[in-house]
Design a protein around this motif. Structure first.
Motif, mmCIF file in Angstrom:
data_model
loop_
_atom_site.group_PDB
_atom_site.id
_atom_site.type_symbol
_atom_site.label_atom_id
_atom_site.label_comp_id
_atom_site.label_asym_id
_atom_site.label_seq_id
_atom_site.Cartn_x
_atom_site.Cartn_y
_atom_site.Cartn_z
ATOM 1 N N ASN A 114 -6.401 -25.999 12.302
ATOM 2 C CA ASN A 114 -5.857 -25.655 13.607
ATOM 3 C C ASN A 114 -6.765 -26.038 14.761
ATOM 4 O OD1 ASN A 114 -3.397 -24.674 12.822
ATOM 5 N ND2 ASN A 114 -4.108 -22.600 12.526
ATOM 6 N N SER A 115 -7.979 -25.538 14.770
ATOM 7 C CA SER A 115 -8.832 -25.744 15.928
ATOM 8 C C SER A 115 -10.291 -25.633 15.544
ATOM 9 C CB SER A 115 -8.503 -24.713 17.018
ATOM 10 O OG SER A 115 -9.410 -24.810 18.086
ATOM 11 N N SER A 116 -11.124 -26.395 16.265
ATOM 12 C CA SER A 116 -12.569 -26.290 16.041
ATOM 13 C C SER A 116 -13.193 -25.281 16.997
ATOM 14 C CB SER A 116 -13.221 -27.675 16.234
ATOM 15 O OG SER A 116 -12.998 -28.134 17.556
ATOM 16 N N VAL A 117 -12.380 -24.639 17.824
ATOM 17 C CA VAL A 117 -12.877 -23.620 18.748
ATOM 18 C C VAL A 117 -13.232 -22.360 17.978
ATOM 19 C CG1 VAL A 117 -12.292 -22.126 20.697
ATOM 20 C CG2 VAL A 117 -11.581 -24.514 20.707
ATOM 21 N N SER A 118 -14.432 -21.854 18.187
ATOM 22 C CA SER A 118 -14.838 -20.612 17.534
ATOM 23 C C SER A 118 -14.179 -19.426 18.233
ATOM 24 C CB SER A 118 -16.365 -20.460 17.575
ATOM 25 O OG SER A 118 -16.745 -19.192 17.093
ATOM 26 N N THR A 119 -13.579 -18.556 17.445
ATOM 27 C CA THR A 119 -12.914 -17.373 18.006
ATOM 28 C C THR A 119 -13.723 -16.105 17.765
ATOM 29 O OG1 THR A 119 -11.654 -17.112 15.948
ATOM 30 C CG2 THR A 119 -10.627 -18.388 17.716
ATOM 31 N N ALA A 120 -14.943 -16.253 17.266
ATOM 32 C CA ALA A 120 -15.746 -15.095 16.849
ATOM 33 C C ALA A 120 -15.989 -14.116 17.993
ATOM 34 C CB ALA A 120 -17.065 -15.569 16.260
ATOM 35 N N LYS A 137 -3.244 -19.601 16.833
ATOM 36 C CA LYS A 137 -1.844 -20.002 16.671
ATOM 37 C C LYS A 137 -1.521 -21.271 17.441
ATOM 38 C CE LYS A 137 2.882 -18.273 17.219
ATOM 39 N NZ LYS A 137 3.716 -17.131 17.683
ATOM 40 N N ASN A 138 -2.021 -21.383 18.670
ATOM 41 C CA ASN A 138 -1.711 -22.530 19.532
ATOM 42 C C ASN A 138 -2.992 -23.141 20.117
ATOM 43 O OD1 ASN A 138 1.214 -22.411 19.393
ATOM 44 N ND2 ASN A 138 1.094 -20.560 20.638
ATOM 45 N N PRO A 139 -3.783 -23.807 19.281
ATOM 46 C CA PRO A 139 -5.039 -24.397 19.758
ATOM 47 C C PRO A 139 -4.786 -25.507 20.779
ATOM 48 C CG PRO A 139 -4.514 -25.219 17.577
ATOM 49 C CD PRO A 139 -3.532 -24.113 17.861
ATOM 50 N N VAL A 140 -5.699 -25.631 21.722
ATOM 51 C CA VAL A 140 -5.594 -26.642 22.775
ATOM 52 C C VAL A 140 -6.640 -27.719 22.542
ATOM 53 C CG1 VAL A 140 -5.777 -27.097 25.252
ATOM 54 C CG2 VAL A 140 -4.724 -24.971 24.440
ATOM 55 N N VAL A 141 -6.200 -28.976 22.553
ATOM 56 C CA VAL A 141 -7.105 -30.120 22.416
ATOM 57 C C VAL A 141 -6.896 -31.018 23.626
ATOM 58 C CG1 VAL A 141 -7.816 -32.079 20.999
ATOM 59 C CG2 VAL A 141 -6.957 -29.996 19.901
ATOM 60 N N GLY A 162 1.392 -18.461 25.147
ATOM 61 C CA GLY A 162 0.829 -17.123 25.007
ATOM 62 C C GLY A 162 -0.507 -16.911 25.664
ATOM 63 N N TYR A 163 -1.033 -17.932 26.358
ATOM 64 C CA TYR A 163 -2.325 -17.773 27.018
ATOM 65 C C TYR A 163 -2.165 -16.916 28.276
ATOM 66 C CZ TYR A 163 -4.498 -21.173 23.938
ATOM 67 O OH TYR A 163 -4.998 -21.801 22.826
ATOM 68 N N PRO A 164 -3.133 -16.036 28.546
ATOM 69 C CA PRO A 164 -3.036 -15.145 29.718
ATOM 70 C C PRO A 164 -3.131 -15.925 31.021
ATOM 71 C CG PRO A 164 -5.202 -14.963 28.681
ATOM 72 C CD PRO A 164 -4.365 -15.799 27.762
ATOM 73 N N GLU A 165 -2.556 -15.355 32.081
ATOM 74 C CA GLU A 165 -2.561 -16.018 33.387
ATOM 75 C C GLU A 165 -3.953 -16.017 34.009
ATOM 76 O OE1 GLU A 165 0.368 -14.337 35.898
ATOM 77 O OE2 GLU A 165 2.062 -14.914 34.632
ATOM 78 N N THR A 166 -4.768 -15.021 33.699
ATOM 79 C CA THR A 166 -6.136 -14.951 34.206
ATOM 80 C C THR A 166 -7.114 -14.997 33.039
ATOM 81 O OG1 THR A 166 -6.063 -12.524 34.167
ATOM 82 C CG2 THR A 166 -5.455 -13.626 36.231
ATOM 83 N N SER A 167 -8.298 -15.466 33.306
ATOM 84 C CA SER A 167 -9.296 -15.662 32.254
ATOM 85 C C SER A 167 -9.676 -14.345 31.569
ATOM 86 C CB SER A 167 -10.550 -16.325 32.834
ATOM 87 O OG SER A 167 -11.555 -16.445 31.839
ATOM 88 N N LYS A 168 -9.683 -14.379 30.248
ATOM 89 C CA LYS A 168 -10.116 -13.236 29.440
ATOM 90 C C LYS A 168 -11.398 -13.574 28.670
ATOM 91 C CE LYS A 168 -6.395 -10.934 30.559
ATOM 92 N NZ LYS A 168 -6.460 -9.770 31.487
ATOM 93 N N LEU A 169 -12.030 -14.677 29.030
ATOM 94 C CA LEU A 169 -13.229 -15.107 28.322
ATOM 95 C C LEU A 169 -14.404 -14.178 28.623
ATOM 96 C CD1 LEU A 169 -13.177 -18.993 28.811
ATOM 97 C CD2 LEU A 169 -12.594 -17.711 26.749
ATOM 98 N N PRO A 170 -15.255 -13.923 27.639
ATOM 99 C CA PRO A 170 -16.484 -13.150 27.898
ATOM 100 C C PRO A 170 -17.361 -13.885 28.906
ATOM 101 C CG PRO A 170 -16.068 -13.383 25.534
ATOM 102 C CD PRO A 170 -15.109 -14.299 26.221
ATOM 103 N N LYS A 171 -18.158 -13.133 29.656
ATOM 104 C CA LYS A 171 -18.996 -13.747 30.684
ATOM 105 C C LYS A 171 -20.009 -14.724 30.111
ATOM 106 C CE LYS A 171 -18.619 -9.939 34.008
ATOM 107 N NZ LYS A 171 -19.347 -8.920 34.815
#
Length: 210
Positions: free
Chosen positions: A65-71, A83-87, A160-169
């Motif tokens: 699916n994706s090489s992005v780490s989700t840890a 589910k929906n990886p972005v490349v 399904g991606y949120p409208e605003t960033s939910k990424l950790p700082k």
């Protein structure tokens, strides 16, 4: 579990979401990438085995699916990434590619970036997108050629991606990787003359269309 939900409803919901995301992530199967020479003499990359009479070059395992780490991602975002990886495919000196990259980062979208520099990279881009237009974004199996900001945002929201960033700082994006990485054990032939990709209108010198 029912007693837990009655006593601590918000914590129970968070626990269930976390467990669901972990199960989804762990269920991703390892796939294998094959590389061989096609009938027209061009290199083919695929997750299906080559024909029996094809000249096999190499193969390697890769995350399907994706090489992005989700840890370190919030459970809800990790589930979407799985589910929906972005490349994103980009090239040097491509203004629209820079804009597309910035759009994804400003929206807090985890993504894998693949750079198109060599003729093998161009061949790979042609195989995945059917074109040489850049930037090229893929959300799971949905393809988007060229930068259309509104279309990209709508597609990300639908995925399904949120409208605003939910990424950790402290989140850090991974470095870009070649679109056609060298497979372990494969040796580059420095003396070989690279093939030139077809040059559609308004292209760069290596056939990439911006």
């Amino acid at each position: 579990m029912q007693n837990l939900m009655k006593a601590y409803p918000s914590k129970a919901v968070a626990l269930i979401l976390s467990l669901s995301a972990l199960l989804l992530i762990s269920s991703q199967a390892q796939a294998q990438m094959y590389k061989w020479v096609g009938p027209n003499g061009k290199i083919v990359y695929s997750d299906t085995p080559p024909p029996a009479n094809a000249k096999k070059l190499a193969s390697k395992n890769f995350e399907s699916n994706s090489s992005v780490s989700t840890a370190n991602l919030p459970p809800e975002l990790a589930a979407v990434v799985s589910k929906n990886p972005v490349v994103l495919y980009t090239a040097p000196n491509c203004g629209a590619c820079n804009e597309g990259r910035n759009l994804l980062k400003q929206a807090g979208i985890p993504f894998t970036e693949k750079t198109v520099k060599t003729n093998e990279d161009v061949d790979k881009l042609m195989q995945v997108s059917g074109d040489t237009a850049l930037p090229y974004m893929q959300i799971n199996k949905s393809k988007f050629k060229g930068l259309e900001s509104n279309e990209w945002r709508a597609a990300l929201a639908a995925a399904g991606y949120p409208e605003t960033s939910k990424l950790p700082k402290d989140y850090r994006y991974s470095d870009p990787e070649p679109a056609a990485p060298q497979v372990a054990g494969e040796k580059k032939n420095a003396d070989a003359k690279p093939q030139e990709a077809p040059k559609p209108k308004s292209t760069s010198s290596n056939g990439i269309r911006f």
